[in-house]
Design a protein around this motif. Structure first.
Motif, mmCIF file in Angstrom:
data_model
loop_
_atom_site.group_PDB
_atom_site.id
_atom_site.type_symbol
_atom_site.label_atom_id
_atom_site.label_comp_id
_atom_site.label_asym_id
_atom_site.label_seq_id
_atom_site.Cartn_x
_atom_site.Cartn_y
_atom_site.Cartn_z
ATOM 1 N N VAL A 60 -3.155 8.502 -0.138
ATOM 2 C CA VAL A 60 -3.346 7.778 -1.312
ATOM 3 C C VAL A 60 -2.804 6.085 -0.538
ATOM 4 C CG1 VAL A 60 -2.406 6.154 -3.291
ATOM 5 C CG2 VAL A 60 -2.267 8.864 -3.436
ATOM 6 N N TYR A 61 -2.288 6.260 0.666
ATOM 7 C CA TYR A 61 -2.222 5.674 1.100
ATOM 8 C C TYR A 61 -3.933 5.330 2.527
ATOM 9 C CZ TYR A 61 -0.911 2.035 5.142
ATOM 10 O OH TYR A 61 -0.920 1.330 6.120
ATOM 11 N N VAL A 89 -3.073 10.533 -7.920
ATOM 12 C CA VAL A 89 -2.019 10.239 -7.997
ATOM 13 C C VAL A 89 -1.873 10.872 -9.780
ATOM 14 C CG1 VAL A 89 0.555 8.294 -8.689
ATOM 15 C CG2 VAL A 89 -0.688 7.904 -6.225
ATOM 16 N N ASP A 137 -9.619 -1.238 0.832
ATOM 17 C CA ASP A 137 -9.196 -2.125 1.129
ATOM 18 C C ASP A 137 -10.535 -2.921 1.545
ATOM 19 O OD1 ASP A 137 -7.998 -2.141 -0.736
ATOM 20 O OD2 ASP A 137 -5.959 -3.259 0.022
ATOM 21 N N ASN A 159 -6.384 3.876 -0.530
ATOM 22 C CA ASN A 159 -6.502 2.215 -0.376
ATOM 23 C C ASN A 159 -6.817 1.204 0.433
ATOM 24 O OD1 ASN A 159 -5.434 1.828 -3.254
ATOM 25 N ND2 ASN A 159 -3.562 2.692 -2.649
ATOM 26 N N ASN A 160 -5.983 2.002 2.023
ATOM 27 C CA ASN A 160 -6.427 0.896 2.797
ATOM 28 C C ASN A 160 -7.927 1.015 3.388
ATOM 29 O OD1 ASN A 160 -6.719 0.389 5.968
ATOM 30 N ND2 ASN A 160 -4.805 0.138 5.871
ATOM 31 N N LEU A 178 0.435 13.246 -0.087
ATOM 32 C CA LEU A 178 -0.283 12.542 -1.485
ATOM 33 C C LEU A 178 -0.624 11.292 -1.032
ATOM 34 C CD1 LEU A 178 -0.854 13.372 -4.531
ATOM 35 C CD2 LEU A 178 1.754 12.945 -4.786
ATOM 36 N N VAL A 179 0.964 10.791 0.064
ATOM 37 C CA VAL A 179 1.053 9.505 0.501
ATOM 38 C C VAL A 179 -0.342 9.096 1.354
ATOM 39 C CG1 VAL A 179 2.685 7.958 0.913
ATOM 40 C CG2 VAL A 179 3.654 9.469 -0.771
ATOM 41 N N PRO A 194 -22.085 -1.951 -4.758
ATOM 42 C CA PRO A 194 -21.072 -1.598 -3.739
ATOM 43 C C PRO A 194 -19.860 -2.801 -4.238
ATOM 44 C CG PRO A 194 -23.145 -3.329 -3.081
ATOM 45 C CD PRO A 194 -23.667 -2.542 -4.079
ATOM 46 N N VAL A 200 -10.331 2.463 -4.472
ATOM 47 C CA VAL A 200 -8.936 2.360 -4.697
ATOM 48 C C VAL A 200 -8.951 3.085 -6.077
ATOM 49 C CG1 VAL A 200 -7.506 0.725 -5.755
ATOM 50 C CG2 VAL A 200 -9.722 0.027 -3.391
ATOM 51 N N SER A 206 1.229 4.259 -2.207
ATOM 52 C CA SER A 206 1.268 5.443 -2.519
ATOM 53 C C SER A 206 2.471 6.736 -3.050
ATOM 54 C CB SER A 206 0.744 6.009 -1.077
ATOM 55 O OG SER A 206 -0.190 4.722 -0.456
ATOM 56 N N THR A 219 -17.057 -6.107 1.293
ATOM 57 C CA THR A 219 -18.337 -6.235 0.429
ATOM 58 C C THR A 219 -18.350 -7.446 0.325
ATOM 59 O OG1 THR A 219 -17.563 -3.678 -0.078
ATOM 60 C CG2 THR A 219 -19.601 -5.210 -1.948
ATOM 61 N N GLN A 223 0.926 -1.162 -0.167
ATOM 62 C CA GLN A 223 0.140 -0.351 0.631
ATOM 63 C C GLN A 223 0.777 1.473 -0.302
ATOM 64 O OE1 GLN A 223 -3.009 -0.315 2.648
ATOM 65 N NE2 GLN A 223 -4.119 -1.026 2.069
ATOM 66 N N PHE A 227 6.856 9.652 -10.307
ATOM 67 C CA PHE A 227 8.484 10.911 -10.369
ATOM 68 C C PHE A 227 8.198 10.971 -9.175
ATOM 69 C CE2 PHE A 227 4.116 12.645 -10.053
ATOM 70 C CZ PHE A 227 3.700 13.535 -8.991
ATOM 71 N N GLY A 239 -1.721 14.536 -9.649
ATOM 72 C CA GLY A 239 0.115 14.638 -9.460
ATOM 73 C C GLY A 239 0.596 14.628 -10.681
ATOM 74 N N SER A 278 4.447 16.015 -0.691
ATOM 75 C CA SER A 278 4.282 14.327 -1.126
ATOM 76 C C SER A 278 3.530 13.591 0.056
ATOM 77 C CB SER A 278 5.583 14.456 -1.171
ATOM 78 O OG SER A 278 6.782 14.870 -2.738
#
Lengths: 345, 314, 384, 607, 292
Positions: E271-272, E223, E279, E275-276, E267-268, E208, E216, B140, E285, B136, B144, E226, E264
């Protein structure tokens, strides 16, 4: 057989539903065609229960669905109240659906998991019935009560909160809420535990009386079919082998296939002597490329040349007992009288 | 079946080429502006002559038909900016982008398959949790940002690998390997995460299959079961995802090729769009579409090789 | 793969003296899930001799499959807890390491699964699936293994065995596949075979063939077999002894003939009566069992069948009846009021008088839907 | 000219050779005649050059304060730099092609072209023109016929010889060349004739006193082999395999990756010590568009040199250990233009108001160039002969109050051109190419303008090609562009005449004279001075004319300036000579304006 | 507490408590940035994201952290914290728009073809193949250049359109599976119109999974924004987005790394988190669907 012919059909007008030369074929990858149902005919009288029995792949479920045009058969006629359903427009057929209802094998899959039971049972009413919420509720409650589900408990629950047997009850309630004439039951108990299976079979018997239903009962279990049916048609590889009243059929099987089924059917009785003969060739041929002549000949101990060259036709072997076989196990009766006498099944 | 696939392939390419043609022609700005120096732009005669030379005065449909006719013979026209043949340019750059993409895919599969398998085998355990968390996190990090980081660490600080540029395989094998590592890694990391997750989830559902249970009941060792019984059925989604990702990867190479100054197709496409080099845009776009469609056809074939059940149907 | 196992060592050692091939004592298995502990097997004991066939009968959720997998240590996941003892050929299985089990699996103890469609790897050729464990266990060469595979396939009546070895499972019919599964199970000549619903997914004619095949192989090889099924008809003519399971317990255990001749447990009786038979007249009213199987996370106190039992008495709801022999024939049942006894009859009369729904349904041929009534009663209770 | 050699950390380790070379360069700048060691060089007969030195002598070292110009004098060693070594150069962009007459070229590309091709004329350090591949040139009285003599015994890379016919053949190619055709048109060239083996006669359609400037520009000034123009295929091939007479020959070219050039063993030119040029065995050019990674590549040793036109890169290069920096800031200046046909920019009060609000110092700081580049007021740097103090004084300085007052006046004008009600804010749109530093600079203007409370500013980004597409007017004058305010880079070391002719002509002139007048500002009187300036080669006279033009323009303010453009060539320690290259006569060349390095005379300093 | 809170809030709390700790933190982070995006306008004037102090002599460019500017200032001496907060708005708007676009159009399209099958399915899936075969970059560059403006709406729409094929594929696969379920056959058997079946039976069961995918893919979109910014193709400055901030600060990376680090990290983290949570939602679901 498994053969063709219409000798077993009863005079027009007696039958509520009659199916003639029903053919269902569908293409599969590789340019082949699965010949699921190959020209079968049968009829059902009002108030009768017809059992369709056969092993998987014999086309019994396809036949059931073809009756309500889901999908429409490739050819053949399905008369309901003397109207040929296959000739109706999509819209006209949709309107007919209220009269012919269906319940399915998998009780859980046949209920939308995201909707409440009350909504599920009311859905047919939303399409056809009263739109008035109070009337709908009254009808839904009545129907749930009839199938043995407490509407107050169930109404706002979702299907996953119920057992398989209860789901099948809900699904029966849904199919009956429009008060159809014909109920097609596609393996309604095969996914249920034996203890629950009996409940559903009893329920169907009760509802049939209460609502004056005509049933088409499709199953692979011979005992179950016998228990509920007045008349039974045995299917093999897209054809009908034998048709008879249920007691007659089980006592005097005329078709070797029927006999094979009966012999194989396990009885919960250790005193029954088992046939331990080692038949290993007994496998269903491909419905893409079925055998010529009698489709059962590849597995039939009695098969000879004629079986591969000629397709057997339906012939009467007893009172209201028809078989499509060149070598029936019971002697062929005298040529049927020009005007056969029909008994109430 | 094959014929139908071929028809579809050709149809897809035709549509892509036409849409590109239309879009490129809708772009504001005239390629002539980029081509002619400011001083010459008031020379109408000269500009006209150039327009004529590049066929810019014909109606769009005529130009498209002409282009298509030539394209069938392998002539994708000439770049308006450099007047070099587009096809030659593509062939010259293809090995670079292809190598980059293949190495990136290779890297990611090489890491992701064992990792995903291990993760599924140890489902719910600390190893699995660490792998999932790492996946994960790596998902993330934009490529770049990662590229900048890799340049800083491996080129500037450690001076192990070149920061930019490309050595072709034909020039020097070791040089080629050196120049592919950092950009391929930048592209691969996010893919590793995606593939690990795909392998893990497929592997988990495979491990719940009856045939895995029956393999265990036969007394086979876990490792044997994992790699000889479970891996192949668990790779079907992976194959699809890898195929679909080829498209995304080509998009990804644009950034990475720009950052690492690599003369690949992606960078050329970006430049061409900025320069309104419409035949170049056209050529590369159609070529990428061909590659994409071909790869996905290949994926179907690989699918067939892996799964005999599908082989039978087709 | 990492189920937790507690071995009842005292009993384990006590039982190793017996000559039985398999001796299971007080086996418990439960699964921890979010909602609680699913008690799938709740204290099962039995023994099985060499060359004998034991039928295990029960509906879904009765614990029969879990029982087999617990003995074989094949339950998957971290959330499985097994305790008790299962001694096979003098060896305590529940205390064995995984690698010890791996040498037993397929070699000494084999298993045939329910669905031949899913228990064969669809992407691996039949030949490899038949031979891989032979090579692994017996160290056979490739050629030896192949020869053995051909023999096995012949044995299970598969025509053209050589060419079948190169086939993929989907190229074979369901019956063929189950034959392959049996061949796989027989390959290393095991002494104990578990057949877990081996014919449920098959058509009736094929089922018949497969059962015949299993019977024959079992007899020829003098192998012990545990045949697990939900269908009393399947075990009726093919087992030496039958064990009826309900909610993780064995409720009745007897030699086959004895069981059918003299059903002692109300559940066994009800089960048999609820099954339609081809020998019955059409439209015979079935005696359905009221209610539904119990919740295994929170099973009813006392006898697990008590909420559905037409003979239920207060004692049944409070005390769990032990599985005990009623005579010397080896017929055991777990009921305070066994069928056929005067106490049973008395209980029935009492319940009838009290108009207990499940009793009424038996008496009246189930005109009343008992499930509904029960549900209503339950909601009533909840409200109170 | 502002040439600076910056060394950091290792400056003291410079060898004597390098010191000497630097000396030559600076000395030549101030006194060109004395130090000329070359006897073979015939002084050019062009009249454009001679007076220039007087007006532009002694490049005042206005470079950033820390510049430590080594000034140890007159210890020139007896030998010059030695041959050998390789260089690899990171360029900010790839050349679209290496055909001077055809391919669009900017400073990174000229690094490569100048290595392959020699120009007929080159500029001296002072900006005046001197013969390079030509030996001499002379014009008739009205500057319509020019006679040029070529250097003898010059051979191309393919072995063919340079003759007068070569120049004639080139003219055929030039007439269809995308770049050269424009130069031919603006220089009024109509005919080229070989009047001797090495004598070429150019005929012009009208007076052009500064024709030599045209011959010093790449499109028609660079000399390529006659075989190039043989057929279409040869022309196409020449883009990547050009054949010139230059110091290096293209060995291999992998577009967007690297262009490898190797020493031309038959190069005609030697340095003042007699060493044949070039010094380097090979030079490889790598296009690395990303500013950050280009510098990283140099710092990590992936390349040994790089060029940049960004102040931020210069700043960072100064902070990087182990580099030599060759900075330059000539006539290049950043700025922008208003489209004066669009409201509200059609009102001079708005233009002047906005410019007055702008703050060059702050913009330079935002560009990262504090202490690197200088504020500018006109097209010419203060060292240029055409620089005007008067214009500098007239150009508005940052004054929020004064600027606001001008805009306020417009806003309060009931006849305001944008049709809005009195008192309503004006709306302007500013666009620049999407480069991080330019974007930062744009935002400075935006904030200042909006701080007045009178202006709404929208920023957009367009690359140069798009902008040209939007701004170029149709020749019939029906279309004058959809642009608003746009960033532009003004000025060059070239003679200003050509650029000013097309850049400030009448945009509505059907002949297309002002097609490049993107601001669409046209003043008949002012343009008259521009035209007049092409009729004389007298620098002072021309400077006066340009001043008159400039004073009119600074009132109208169609264009503005945001600060000088500093450029740099940074090299790994030891790679020098970029600022000290010589003309054939031994005098200092113009150096490296716009970071265009002359790699023929670059060398590795001996340890 | 339960009695006076509406049931959906209670459900949300219940769902929240059921999450593992990391997912809780991620949800918390996402909630925080969503709130930040909504209330970005209410941050103090002092921290105006476009205020360039150095122009008025109050602040220094490229300054480090201070009491005044918690995360320091950038090359235009703007407060990084306030720009981050505003940037949240851009990044989330792009993500939300793309997700909404994809879910709505892609989800509906996929559900539709998955249900009706036949020629319409073949045609629509073929055109989706075309879009997928088309280099997204060309489409993006063309539209952005064509419209001339690079505002939030344009970028969001383009990214949204590009997302449609992926959603269509996901939802089609699910709709195929759902359509095979017997409740769909049952609905047809009672004579329900196809459109009604699609809306009431198919789509509620497909959504769902599509929503799990949406979370996700929102991460992917963040990203992507970005990446566009890196190529200079995202929103027009001075509007800050995290990608734009990274790109702008890259020029001054060597003298001040913080303006790159902070966005940054945003962003990280984001995004994390997406995703988490995605997931977690997907697994949940899947479990639910499997249980049915």
């Amino acid at each position: 057989m498994a053969g063709s012919g219409k000798a077993h059909l009863r005079p027009e007008g007696d039958a509520l539903v009659s199916v003639e030369d029903l053919v269902v074929e569908y293409p599969v990858a590789g340019g082949n065609t699965v010949k699921a149902v190959s020209g079968i005919s049968f009829d059902i009288k009002r108030g009768e229960t017809l059992g369709l029995v056969g092993e998987s792949g014999c086309g019994k479920s396809t036949t059931g669905r073809a009756l309500i045009q889901l999908p429409s058969p490739t050819s053949g006629a399905v008369h309901y109240n003397l109207v040929d359903l296959t000739k109706l427009s999509a819209e006209a057929m949709r309107r007919r659906r209220t009269d012919l209802q269906m319940i399915f094998q998998d009780p859980i899959s046949s209920l939308n998991p995201r909707r409440e039971v009350g909504e599920i049972v009311a859905e047919p009413l939303n399409v056809w019935g009263p739109k008035n919420k109070a009337k709908q509720k009254a009808l839904v409650d009545e129907m749930l009560n009839a199938v043995g589900i407490d509407p107050d408990v169930a109404r706002n629950k979702r299907p996953h909160e119920f057992s398989g047997g209860q789901c099948q009850r809900i699904s029966i309630a849904r199919s009956l809420v429009l008060e159809p004439e014909v109920l097609i039951c596609d393996e309604p108990v095969s996914a249920l535990d034996v203890s629950v299976q009996a409940q559903i079979l009893n329920l169907l018997e009760d509802l049939k009386k209460k609502y004056n239903l005509t049933l088409i009962f499709i199953a692979h279990d011979l005992a179950v079919v016998k228990n509920i049916s007045d008349r039974v048609a045995v299917m093999y590889l897209g054809k009908i082998c034998e048709v008879a009243g249920s007691d007659e059929l089980y006592e005097n099987p005329a078709h070797p296939y029927t006999q094979l089924l009966l012999v194989s059917s396990p009885e919960p009785d250790p005193t029954v002597v088992l046939d331990r003969s080692d038949t290993s060739s007994g496998e269903l041929p491909s419905p893409i490329n079925p055998p010529s002549g009698c489709r059962f000949r590849t597995r039939c101990p009695l098969a000879d040349d004629i079986c591969s060259s000629q397709e057997p036709q339906m012939q009467e072997v007893g009172q209201d007992h028809f078989v499509a076989c060149h070598h029936p196990l019971i002697k062929v009766a005298e040529a049927p009288a020009a005007d056969p006498v029909w008994t109430e099944a | 079946m094959l014929a139908a696939r071929l028809v579809r392939l050709v149809a897809t390419i035709l549509v892509v080429s036409f849409v590109t043609f239309m879009m490129v022609n809708l772009l504001p700005g005239d390629p002539i502006n980029a081509l002619v120096p400011p001083e010459a732009q008031n020379n109408q005669e000269f500009v006209e002559q150039l327009r004529e030379e590049f066929g810019l005065n014909d109606p769009m449909m005529v130009r498209y038909a002409n282009w298509l006719g030539d394209a069938v013979t392998g002539d994708l026209g000439k770049s308006v900016i450099t007047s070099q043949p587009v096809a030659g340019e593509i062939w010259r750059r293809l090995p670079i982008t292809a190598e980059l993409a293949l190495v990136a895919i290779g890297f990611s599969l090489f890491i992701a398959i064992p990792l995903g398998t291990l993760s599924a085998y140890k489902q719910g355990k600390r190893v699995d949790q660490s792998i999932s968390a790492a996946a994960q996190v790596s998902l993330s990090i934009p490529n770049f940002v990662l590229g900048l980081l890799l340049i800083y660490v491996f080129a500037m600080r450690l001076q192990w690998l070149p920061a930019t540029g490309w050595t072709r395989l034909t020039e020097s094998v070791s040089g080629n390997i050196k120049s592919v590592i950092l950009p391929a890694l930048s592209l691969a990391l996010a893919e590793v995460a995606v593939y690990t997750r795909v392998v893990r989830s497929d592997m988990i559902s495979t491990l719940q299959e009856d045939y895995i249970l029956s393999a265990r009941a036969k007394g086979l060792k876990d490792r044997f079961i994992l790699f000889r019984h479970a891996l192949r059925p668990s790779s079907l989604t992976l194959i699809t995802v890898v195929g679909l990702n080829v498209g995304a990867l080509i998009g990804g190479t644009v950034v990475i090729e720009t950052l690492f100054a690599i003369p690949g197709l992606g960078k050329r496409l970006l430049d061409a769009v900025f320069q309104r080099d419409f035949l170049m845009i056209q050529g590369i776009t159609v070529f990428v579409a061909v590659v994409y469609v071909t790869i996905n056809t290949l994926v179907d074939i690989i699918y067939m090789l892996v799964d005999p059940r599908i082989r039978k149907k087709v | 793969m990492n189920a937790s196992v507690t071995v009842n060592s005292a009993e384990a050692s006590a039982n190793t003296n017996g000559a039985s091939l398999l001796q299971v004592s007080d086996l418990h298995t439960s699964f921890s899930v979010q909602a609680g502990e699913v008690k799938a097997v709740r204290g099962v004991s039995f023994s099985l001799d060499q060359g004998k066939t034991l039928g295990v009968v029960g509906e879904s959720g009765s614990g029969k499959t879990v029982l087999a997998r617990s003995i074989m240590r094949l339950n998957l996941g971290d959330n499985v807890n097994t305790s008790g003892s299962a001694v096979f050929e003098g060896k305590e299985l529940l205390a064995s390491t995984m690698s010890e089990m791996q040498t037993l699996w397929g070699n000494e103890v084999a298993m045939v699964f329910q669905d031949p469609m899913t228990s064969l790897n669809p992407l691996v050729k039949v030949g490899r699936q038949v031979t891989e464990h032979v090579r692994h266990h017996l160290g056979a060469s490739k050629a030896e293994a192949k020869a053995l595979a051909i023999d096995l396939l012949k044995e299970v009546r598969i025509p053209e065995p050589e060419s079948r070895l190169n086939a993929y499972p989907h190229e074979l019919s369901g019956g063929m596949r189950q034959r392959i599964c049996i061949a796989i199970a027989l390959a290393c000549e095991p002494t104990l075979l578990f057949a877990d619903e081996p014919t449920t997914a098959l058509d009736v004619t094929v089922q018949h063939q497969i059962l015949n095949l299993l019977n024959r192989e079992q007899q020829e090889r003098h192998m012990a077999m545990i045949l697990i099924t939900h269908d009393l008809g399947v075990v009726a003519g093919r087992t030496d002894e039958i064990m009826v399971m309900y909610a993780g317990n064995v409720v009745e255990q007897a030699p086959t003939a004895a069981l059918f001749a003299d059903m002692q447990h109300p559940y066994t009786e009800a089960l048999l009566r609820s099954i339609p038979r081809t020998t019955q007249r059409s439209h015979t009213r079935l005696a359905a069992i009221a209610g539904r199987p119990p919740d295994l996370i929170d099973p009813p106190s006392g006898c697990a069948f008590s909420p559905r039992c037409p003979y239920v008495q207060p004692k049944c709801r409070e005390e769990t009846p032990p599985l005990q022999a009623t005579d010397n024939s080896g017929h055991k049942s777990a009921c305070w009021f066994p069928v056929g006894t005067p106490e049973n009859k008395e209980a029935f009369e009492k319940n009838l008088a009290a108009r207990l729904p499940q009793t009424m349904s038996v008496a009246e041929g189930a005109m009343v839907n008992t499930e509904m009534l029960q549900e209503k009663a339950a909601t009533q209770e909840e409200r109170n | 000219m502002n040439m600076t050699l910056r060394k950091r950390g290792t400056g003291m380790r410079l060898t004597a050779v390098l010191l000497a070379a630097v000396m030559v360069a600076t000395a030549c700048g101030s006194d060109s005649d004395d130090t000329s060691p070359s006897a073979t060089t015939v002084a050019t007969e062009t009249t454009a050059a001679p007076e220039a030195p007087e007006t532009t002598t002694a490049p005042t070292t206005e470079a950033p304060a820390t510049t430590a110009t080594p000034t140890t004098t007159t210890e020139a060693p007896p030998v010059g730099p030695a041959q050998g070594g390789d260089a690899s150069v990171g360029l900010e962009a790839e050349a679209p092609g290496l055909r001077p007459w055809e391919d669009t070229c900017s400073s990174p590309c000229y690094n490569m072209m100048a290595a392959v091709f020699d120009k007929l004329f080159e500029q001296y350090a002072d900006g005046s023109y001197g013969a390079f591949l030509a030996e001499s040139i002379s014009a008739n009285d009205d500057f319509t016929v020019w006679t040029m003599n070529l250097r003898p015994d010059v051979v191309f890379h393919d072995g063919s010889e340079l003759t007068a016919q070569t120049i004639v053949d080139m003219f055929v190619v030039h007439q269809t060349g995308a770049q050269s055709a424009g130069v031919i048109a603006s220089s009024k060239l109509i005919n080229v004739e070989a009047t001797g083996d090495l004598e070429v006669t150019y005929t012009l359609s009208g007076t052009n006193a500064i024709f030599v400037a045209n011959l010093s520009r790449a499109p028609i000034g660079m000399v390529f082999a006659p075989s190039t123009g043989a057929d279409e295929d040869a022309v196409t091939a020449a883009a990547n395999a050009p054949i010139g007479t230059g110091p290096f020959m293209v060995d291999s070219r992998d577009v967007d990756n690297k262009t490898v050039m190797v020493r031309n063993p038959n190069y005609w030119m030697s340095d003042s010590f007699g060493t044949q040029l070039p010094y380097l065995d090979s030079v490889t050019f790598h296009p690395i568009p990303d500013e950050g990674t280009r510098l990283s590549s140099l710092a990590s040793g992936t390349v040994t040199a790089m060029q940049s036109l960004r102040q931020a890169s210069i700043r960072d290069a100064r902070d990087t250990e182990g580099l030599w920096l060759f900075e330059h800031q000539g006539n290049n200046t950043g700025g922008g233009m208003f489209n004066v046909t669009v409201a509200p920019y059609d009102d001079a009060r708005v233009r002047k108001g906005l410019i007055t609000m702008s703050n060059q110092a702050a913009t330079i700081e935002a560009l990262g160039g504090e202490g690197i580049s200088l504020p500018t007021t006109q097209l010419f740097a203060s060292e240029s002969p055409f620089y005007s103090e008067a214009i500098a004084a007239a150009y508005p300085t940052h004054d929020m109050a004064a600027g606001s007052a001008l805009v306020q006046e417009y806003i309060d004008d009931p006849d305001r051109s944008d049709g809005l009600a009195v008192g309503e804010k004006i709306s302007v749109t500013l666009s620049c190419p999407p480069d991080p530093t330019l974007i930062a600079a744009m935002q400075v203007s935006q904030v200042l303008w909006e701080a007045s409370g009178l202006v709404d500013v929208e920023l957009t980004g367009f690359d140069q090609a798009t902008h040209i597409g939007m701004a170029v007017g149709a020749a019939d004058g029906t279309f004058i562009g959809t642009h608003d305010i746009h960033c532009w880079r003004w000025g060059s070391e070239d003679d200003p005449a050509a650029g000013m002719l097309s850049g400030f002509g009448d945009p509505f002139d059907p002949s297309g004279a002002g097609a490049l007048n993107f601001s669409n500002w046209y003043d008949e009187e002012a343009y008259g001075y521009v035209v007049e300036a092409t009729l004389t080669d007298d620098v002072a006279e021309r400077a006066a004319l340009y001043e008159k033009f400039g004073l009119i323009m600074v009132e109208a303010m169609p264009i503005y300036f945001s600060g000088g453009t500093a450029t740099v060539i940074a090299t790994a320690e030891g790679l020098g000579g970029l600022d000290s290259w010589e003309m054939p006569d031994g005098e200092a060349g113009i150096g490296h304006p716009s970071a265009e390095g002359r790699w023929s005379q670059a060398y590795w300093a001996a340890e | 507490m339960s009695s006076f809170l509406p049931s959906w809030i209670r459900t949300m709390f219940r769902v929240f408590w059921a999450m593992p700790l990391v997912t809780k933190l991620c949800t918390f982070w996402l909630t925080t940035i969503i709130l930040a995006a909504i209330f970005a306008d209410f941050i103090p004037k002092l921290a105006d994201p476009s205020y360039q102090g150095f122009l008025f002599g109050t602040d220094v460019t490229n300054d480090g952290q201070s009491l005044h500017h918690w995360l320091g200032t950038d090359n235009n001496s703007r407060d990084i914290l306030s720009r981050l907060i505003y940037g949240t708005r851009v990044s989330l708007t792009v993500a939300v728009t793309a997700v909404a676009f994809g879910t709505f159009f892609g989800g509906l399209l996929g559900s539709f073809v998955g249900y009706v099958r036949g020629r319409r399915e073949a045609a629509i899936m073929a055109s989706i193949d075309v879009i997928l075969a088309f280099p997204a970059l060309v489409l993006l560059l063309t539209v952005v250049t064509l419209l001339g403006k690079r505002n939030l709406l344009v970028i969001s729409l383009v990214v949204g359109v590009l997302a449609i094929p992926y959603y269509a594929r996901v939802s089609r696969a699910n709709a195929l599976a759902v359509s095979r379920r017997e409740f769909v056959a049952a609905a047809r058997a009672i004579g329900t119109k196809d459109r009604t079946i699609l809306w009431r039976e198919v789509i509620p069961n497909v959504m769902p999974t599509v929503l799990a995918f949406a979370l996700v893919s929102a991460a992917v979109t963040v990203v992507l924004e970005g990446t566009l910014a890196f190529l200079g193709l995202s929103v027009q400055p001075p509007t800050p987005s995290w990608g734009v901030m990274i790109n702008a600060a890259r020029a001054d990376l060597r003298i001040n790394i913080w303006p790159v680090i902070w966005p940054s990290l945003m962003l990280v983290f984001t995004v994390y988190s997406l995703n988490n949570v995605g997931d977690w939602f997907r697994i949940r679901t899947a479990h639910k669907t499997a249980a049915l």
